[in-house]
Write a protein that holds these residues in place. Structure first.
Motif, PDB file in Angstrom:
ATOM      1  N   ASP A 119       0.675  -1.257   0.118  1.00 58.06           N
ATOM      2  CA  ASP A 119      -0.201  -0.035  -0.023  1.00 58.06           C
ATOM      3  C   ASP A 119       0.891   1.219  -0.129  1.00 58.06           C
ATOM      4  OD1 ASP A 119      -1.387   2.102   1.347  1.00 58.06           O
ATOM      5  OD2 ASP A 119      -2.921   0.855   1.628  1.00 58.06           O
ATOM      6  N   TYR A 175       0.238   4.215   0.281  1.00 59.34           N
ATOM      7  CA  TYR A 175       0.064   5.307   1.479  1.00 59.34           C
ATOM      8  C   TYR A 175       0.824   4.824   2.795  1.00 59.34           C
ATOM      9  CZ  TYR A 175      -3.848   7.239  -1.427  1.00 59.34           C
ATOM     10  OH  TYR A 175      -4.652   7.940  -2.385  1.00 59.34           O
ATOM     11  N   GLN A 176       0.621   3.442   2.928  1.00 57.35           N
ATOM     12  CA  GLN A 176       1.579   2.973   4.180  1.00 57.35           C
ATOM     13  C   GLN A 176       2.928   3.136   3.913  1.00 57.35           C
ATOM     14  OE1 GLN A 176      -0.213  -0.519   5.241  1.00 57.35           O
ATOM     15  NE2 GLN A 176      -1.488   0.705   6.893  1.00 57.35           N
ATOM     16  N   ILE A 185       2.524   8.755   3.054  1.00 54.79           N
ATOM     17  CA  ILE A 185       2.147   9.726   2.395  1.00 54.79           C
ATOM     18  C   ILE A 185       0.371  10.057   2.495  1.00 54.79           C
ATOM     19  CG2 ILE A 185       3.898   9.883   0.661  1.00 54.79           C
ATOM     20  CD1 ILE A 185       2.040   8.485  -1.370  1.00 54.79           C
ATOM     21  N   ASP A 186       0.064  11.344   2.250  1.00 55.52           N
ATOM     22  CA  ASP A 186      -1.286  11.567   2.373  1.00 55.52           C
ATOM     23  C   ASP A 186      -1.890  11.655   0.866  1.00 55.52           C
ATOM     24  OD1 ASP A 186      -0.530  14.027   1.405  1.00 55.52           O
ATOM     25  OD2 ASP A 186      -0.619  15.082   3.232  1.00 55.52           O
ATOM     26  N   SER A 187      -3.062  11.887   0.701  1.00 56.14           N
ATOM     27  CA  SER A 187      -3.606  11.900  -0.439  1.00 56.14           C
ATOM     28  C   SER A 187      -3.177  12.887  -1.520  1.00 56.14           C
ATOM     29  CB  SER A 187      -5.343  11.800  -0.470  1.00 56.14           C
ATOM     30  OG  SER A 187      -5.427  12.974   0.378  1.00 56.14           O
ATOM     31  N   LEU A 188      -2.901  14.075  -1.144  1.00 59.45           N
ATOM     32  CA  LEU A 188      -2.162  15.117  -1.895  1.00 59.45           C
ATOM     33  C   LEU A 188      -0.848  14.665  -2.417  1.00 59.45           C
ATOM     34  CD1 LEU A 188      -3.227  18.203   0.251  1.00 59.45           C
ATOM     35  CD2 LEU A 188      -4.160  17.645  -2.239  1.00 59.45           C
ATOM     36  N   GLN A 189       0.124  14.043  -1.619  1.00 55.56           N
ATOM     37  CA  GLN A 189       1.207  13.574  -1.854  1.00 55.56           C
ATOM     38  C   GLN A 189       1.154  12.509  -3.027  1.00 55.56           C
ATOM     39  OE1 GLN A 189       2.315  13.070   2.174  1.00 55.56           O
ATOM     40  NE2 GLN A 189       4.282  14.055   1.743  1.00 55.56           N
ATOM     41  N   LEU A 202      -1.235  12.474  -5.185  1.00 55.94           N
ATOM     42  CA  LEU A 202      -1.355  12.856  -6.458  1.00 55.94           C
ATOM     43  C   LEU A 202      -0.205  13.693  -7.151  1.00 55.94           C
ATOM     44  CD1 LEU A 202      -4.872  15.098  -5.813  1.00 55.94           C
ATOM     45  CD2 LEU A 202      -4.594  12.828  -6.927  1.00 55.94           C
ATOM     46  N   GLU A 203       0.376  14.011  -6.140  1.00 57.11           N
ATOM     47  CA  GLU A 203       1.879  14.435  -6.808  1.00 57.11           C
ATOM     48  C   GLU A 203       2.794  13.034  -7.240  1.00 57.11           C
ATOM     49  OE1 GLU A 203       3.831  16.470  -3.371  1.00 57.11           O
ATOM     50  OE2 GLU A 203       5.814  15.658  -3.891  1.00 57.11           O
ATOM     51  N   LEU A 211       1.594  10.649  -8.660  1.00 55.80           N
ATOM     52  CA  LEU A 211       0.821  10.369 -10.107  1.00 55.80           C
ATOM     53  C   LEU A 211       1.197  11.194 -11.270  1.00 55.80           C
ATOM     54  CD1 LEU A 211      -2.866   9.667  -9.204  1.00 55.80           C
ATOM     55  CD2 LEU A 211      -1.298   8.067 -10.255  1.00 55.80           C
ATOM     56  N   THR A 212       1.479  12.649 -10.662  1.00 50.74           N
ATOM     57  CA  THR A 212       1.781  13.499 -11.949  1.00 50.74           C
ATOM     58  C   THR A 212       3.276  13.089 -12.108  1.00 50.74           C
ATOM     59  OG1 THR A 212       0.755  15.209 -10.862  1.00 50.74           O
ATOM     60  CG2 THR A 212       2.364  15.927 -12.195  1.00 50.74           C
ATOM     61  N   VAL A 257      -7.622   6.342 -10.917  1.00 44.98           N
ATOM     62  CA  VAL A 257      -6.949   5.944 -10.126  1.00 44.98           C
ATOM     63  C   VAL A 257      -7.745   5.951  -8.616  1.00 44.98           C
ATOM     64  CG1 VAL A 257      -4.666   6.278 -10.847  1.00 44.98           C
ATOM     65  CG2 VAL A 257      -5.973   8.199 -10.171  1.00 44.98           C
ATOM     66  N   GLY A 279      -9.461   5.078  -5.572  1.00 46.27           N
ATOM     67  CA  GLY A 279      -9.556   3.970  -4.973  1.00 46.27           C
ATOM     68  C   GLY A 279      -8.532   2.919  -4.678  1.00 46.27           C
ATOM     69  N   SER A 288      -4.790   1.846  -3.979  1.00 47.43           N
ATOM     70  CA  SER A 288      -3.736   2.310  -3.244  1.00 47.43           C
ATOM     71  C   SER A 288      -2.494   1.278  -3.200  1.00 47.43           C
ATOM     72  CB  SER A 288      -4.428   2.246  -1.740  1.00 47.43           C
ATOM     73  OG  SER A 288      -5.061   0.909  -1.521  1.00 47.43           O
ATOM     74  N   ARG A 292      -5.033  17.701  -9.296  1.00 48.30           N
ATOM     75  CA  ARG A 292      -3.744  17.580  -9.016  1.00 48.30           C
ATOM     76  C   ARG A 292      -2.997  18.912  -8.419  1.00 48.30           C
ATOM     77  NH1 ARG A 292      -1.886  13.435 -12.437  1.00 48.30           N
ATOM     78  NH2 ARG A 292      -3.963  12.067 -12.331  1.00 48.30           N
ATOM     79  N   PRO A 293      -2.353  19.087  -7.465  1.00 48.84           N
ATOM     80  CA  PRO A 293      -2.100  20.288  -6.675  1.00 48.84           C
ATOM     81  C   PRO A 293      -1.447  21.376  -7.947  1.00 48.84           C
ATOM     82  CG  PRO A 293      -1.402  18.811  -5.371  1.00 48.84           C
ATOM     83  CD  PRO A 293      -1.883  18.050  -6.571  1.00 48.84           C
ATOM     84  N   GLU A 294      -0.796  20.903  -8.921  1.00 55.46           N
ATOM     85  CA  GLU A 294      -0.054  21.874  -9.724  1.00 55.46           C
ATOM     86  C   GLU A 294      -0.782  22.455 -10.780  1.00 55.46           C
ATOM     87  OE1 GLU A 294       0.221  18.469  -9.565  1.00 55.46           O
ATOM     88  OE2 GLU A 294       0.857  17.542 -11.490  1.00 55.46           O
ATOM     89  N   GLU A 321      -9.208  15.984   5.347  1.00 51.89           N
ATOM     90  CA  GLU A 321      -9.762  15.970   3.999  1.00 51.89           C
ATOM     91  C   GLU A 321     -11.307  16.216   4.127  1.00 51.89           C
ATOM     92  OE1 GLU A 321      -8.020  13.091   4.940  1.00 51.89           O
ATOM     93  OE2 GLU A 321      -6.258  13.337   3.476  1.00 51.89           O
ATOM     94  N   LEU A 356      -9.995   2.216   2.404  1.00 51.71           N
ATOM     95  CA  LEU A 356      -9.381   3.679   1.837  1.00 51.71           C
ATOM     96  C   LEU A 356      -8.831   4.220   3.140  1.00 51.71           C
ATOM     97  CD1 LEU A 356     -12.410   5.285  -0.197  1.00 51.71           C
ATOM     98  CD2 LEU A 356     -10.175   4.094  -0.935  1.00 51.71           C
ATOM     99  N   ASN A 357      -7.514   4.781   2.661  1.00 46.92           N
ATOM    100  CA  ASN A 357      -6.654   5.247   3.782  1.00 46.92           C
ATOM    101  C   ASN A 357      -7.191   6.138   4.781  1.00 46.92           C
ATOM    102  OD1 ASN A 357      -7.093   7.274   1.946  1.00 46.92           O
ATOM    103  ND2 ASN A 357      -5.145   8.404   2.384  1.00 46.92           N
TER     104      ASN A 357
END
Lengths: 80, 569
Positions: free
Chosen positions: A31, A33-34, A38-42, A44-45, A47-48, A63, A65, A67, B249-251, B457, B525-526
């Motif tokens: 997983d 995240y674990q 990282i959190d959900s925003l990281q 996304l980072e 993914l980019t 993407v 769900g 993990s 995405r943040p950017e 969140e 989910l986390n």
């Protein structure tokens, strides 16, 4: 064309480098995240970062769900 | 001040707005760095009316229910308006739920129509129990050519022949059913009336006005009560524009501020914190000389805006910071969960006011918000105009349960008279949150009385909803609690869930059990995961119908164990 195994391997290496985690500590079923702490925003980072590396665009719903690295790799592989 | 007293329904108010601002832009849709569409109010109406006509022709009647499962995009708002024109009740579902959760809520809401983006519908068709759904009409957007629609119709082709009949509703009629929780346990479908929304809109726009030319960046899910109000109804009523991003995405969110000269945005605390982190990193990278200059300017801004925000001044003092937010940002709103005061102060000191709000779906979104008279980071502000807040059974320090009364409070929970009676007592909505009103009338929050957590969140997590994921673990019985419910704390930050496990006589809480817990946990989910477990050696107290007495168990645990008994997972 990369195989799914190669894509997965690249993702693990990129994630390890990006979040400064030893590569050996990551495996496909983990997983992210674990393991990457990282959190959900990281996420996304990440993914980019992966999109840029593989030159693909992943819609957010693809993407939703997801993990673990293996599923993420399969979503990317489907768009290569 | 906006006067909506002439309107009986959201549909009527929206219809008047579409006629009043025909040539103003109402919607901009962007995907990454590409703009996908831009609609004026006239074009919006022209897109919605054929859909409303087709719904009516399909047999959709007044007070029928239409559910929506979509990410933030123009078709969401177009569909919502079409449902209101046809006299329907909107059921906005959280697109982040699983397909089986969607099916459960569709059944609970008795939805006749579903309007969904194709990937969500595809997932629903593959979920267990799909064949027993009772939907009469399903419309899917953006389905690929040749896709198997499993009985659905393409949204883009669903158009009626004539003009729709506008179906009047009364203020007391339900407008929306919004689920605040209950995907695993008893669904809590908040029935909100047209009056609830009209009153909330009037109250919010009194403090934070919209007008043509204002651009609101909509990134919180529109199904959420906050975005539905400030990312749809509020701006539309005032002729403003809503900007949707297909990729959050943040950017791309950062780029949108400058590209679209955003005026307002609402974020959850996690995103606000992320924005703060990004700015802080940029400040830290400055040379020592520039950093000293920045710190001095921030200090000057802080002093000069102590009594009230002065946007023009802050924009001159700190132009680079304001340019990074597009140069026209008037305020950030934050809500949905607890925000740390130092984060709020950080932005205010830069001249970016943060409207810190407190609310809940049951109260029709916001209850209190910061009015900047003056700015305070240590409270969630004062009650909105027309909303009463009181503290029930205050202790010596004035802290008690926050109760809310006003025309924005929901009508009831759908099909749950008992739950409604427990929640709305003598006209007062009992929030389950603990707070205190100070001498200036500001509300300060001090934790929760209810057994639930809210993540940074903005996700409301009810422990009962998580328990399904652990059914079958090798113990005699188990249940999940919010840690702060078991051991009250004076904070709403860092909330966690813990599991209470009671092994049977032949069972033990060994490594195998903990690894099974960790395995099940990882499948959630986390933000739904439990953080630890406590071992319990007594039978759980049960009702005569063998249901768990949660409050009694919590009391027993509280009396015998402390937080140090939690084994982290």
């Amino acid at each position: 064309m990369r195989t799914l195994e190669q894509t997965t391997e690249e993702i693990l290496s990129l994630a390890a480098a990006h979040f400064k985690v030893p590569r050996a500590e990551l495996s496909p079923a983990d997983d992210f995240y674990q393991k990457l702490r990282i959190d959900s925003l990281q996420a996304l980072e990440l993914l980019t970062h992966l999109e840029n590396h593989f030159s693909v665009e992943l819609p957010d719903y693809e993407v939703q769900g997801v993990s673990d690295f293996r599923t993420l790799a399969s979503r990317i592989q489907a768009r290569l | 001040m906006l006067d909506l007293s002439q309107f009986d329904s959201m549909g009527a108010a929206l219809r008047a707005a579409l006629e009043r601002w025909p040539n103003e832009t109402c919607l901009i849709e962007a995907d990454r760095d590409r703009e996908r569409s831009r609609l004026t109010y006239r074009e919006f109406r022209d897109a919605a009316e054929p859909l409303a006509a087709a719904l009516e022709e399909s047999g959709f009647a007044s007070a029928d229910r239409a559910a929506m499962i979509m990410t933030n995009q123009p078709k969401w708002l177009i569909s919502a308006y079409a449902v209101f024109v046809a006299g329907g009740i909107l059921v906005p579902l959280d697109y982040k739920l699983t397909a089986s959760e969607h099916l459960k809520l569709l059944a609970h809401a008795k939805a006749r129509v579903l309007i969904a983006e194709y990937p969500f519908w595809r997932a629903i068709t593959q979920a267990e129990g799909f064949s027993s759904h009772k939907l009469k009409t399903v419309l899917v957007t953006e389905a690929p050519p040749g896709a198997d629609l499993a009985g659905a119709q393409r949204w883009e082709e669903f158009k009626g022949a004539g003009k729709p009949e506008f179906r009047a509703r009364t203020r007391k009629d339900p407008a929306c059913i919004v689920y605040s929780s209950g995907t695993g346990g008893r669904p809590k479908g908040c029935v909100l009336t047209h009056e609830n929304y009209l009153e909330q809109c009037t109250a919010l726009t009194t403090l934070y006005p919209f007008w043509p030319g204002v651009r609101y960046l909509s990134i919180l899910p529109t199904n959420h009560a906050i975005d539905f109000m400030v990312g749809f109804f509020g701006p539309f009523i005032c002729g403003a524009a809503v900007v949707h991003l297909r990729t959050l995405r943040p950017e791309f969110v950062r780029d949108a501020f400058t590209r679209y000269k955003i005026t307002y945005i609402t974020v959850v605390p996690a995103i606000l914190k992320n924005l703060q982190k990004g700015l802080q990193a940029r400040f830290d990278a400055l040379t020592p000389g520039k950093r000293r200059m920045l710190d001095a300017l921030v200090a000057v801004n802080r002093t000069l805006t102590r009594r009230r925000p002065k946007l023009w001044l802050s924009r001159r003092l700190l132009p680079q910071v304001h340019r990074a937010f597009g140069g026209e940002l008037r305020a950030l709103f934050v809500g949905g969960a607890f925000t740390e005061p130092q984060t709020l102060q950080f932005f205010y000191d830069l001249g970016i006011p943060v409207g810190n709000a407190y609310g809940l779906t049951e109260a029709g979104t916001a209850v209190t918000t910061n009015d900047f008279k003056p700015f305070r980071a240590d409270t969630v502000g004062r009650p909105l105009p027309g909303i009463e807040v009181r503290i029930v059974n205050p202790n010596a320090e004035g802290i008690g349960e926050v109760a809310v009364r006003g025309k924005t409070v929901m009508s009831h929970y759908l099909d749950e008279p008992e739950m409604t009676a427990e929640t709305i007592v003598n006209g007062w909505l009992m929030t389950g949150d603990l707070g205190r009103l100070d001498a200036a009338g500001h509300l300060q929050l001090f934790g929760r009385k209810k057994n639930m957590i809210v993540t940074p969140e903005g996700k409301n997590i009810y422990p009962e909803d998580i328990e399904n994921a652990f059914v079958g673990i090798p113990v005699k019985e188990f249940c999940i609690f919010a840690a702060n419910y078991l051991w009250p704390q004076r904070t709403m930050a860092g909330e966690q869930l813990v599991m209470v496990i009671h092994p049977g006589p032949e069972q033990s809480a060994d490594a195998n059990l903990y690894s099974e817990l960790a395995r099940r946990n990882a499948q959630l989910l986390n933000y739904k995961r439990i953080s630890g477990a406590i071992l319990w050696d007594l039978d759980f107290p049960l009702t005569t119908s063998m249901k768990l007495k949660r409050a009694a168990l919590a009391e027993q645990i509280r009396a015998r164990l402390g937080r140090d008994a939690v084994v982290p997972l």
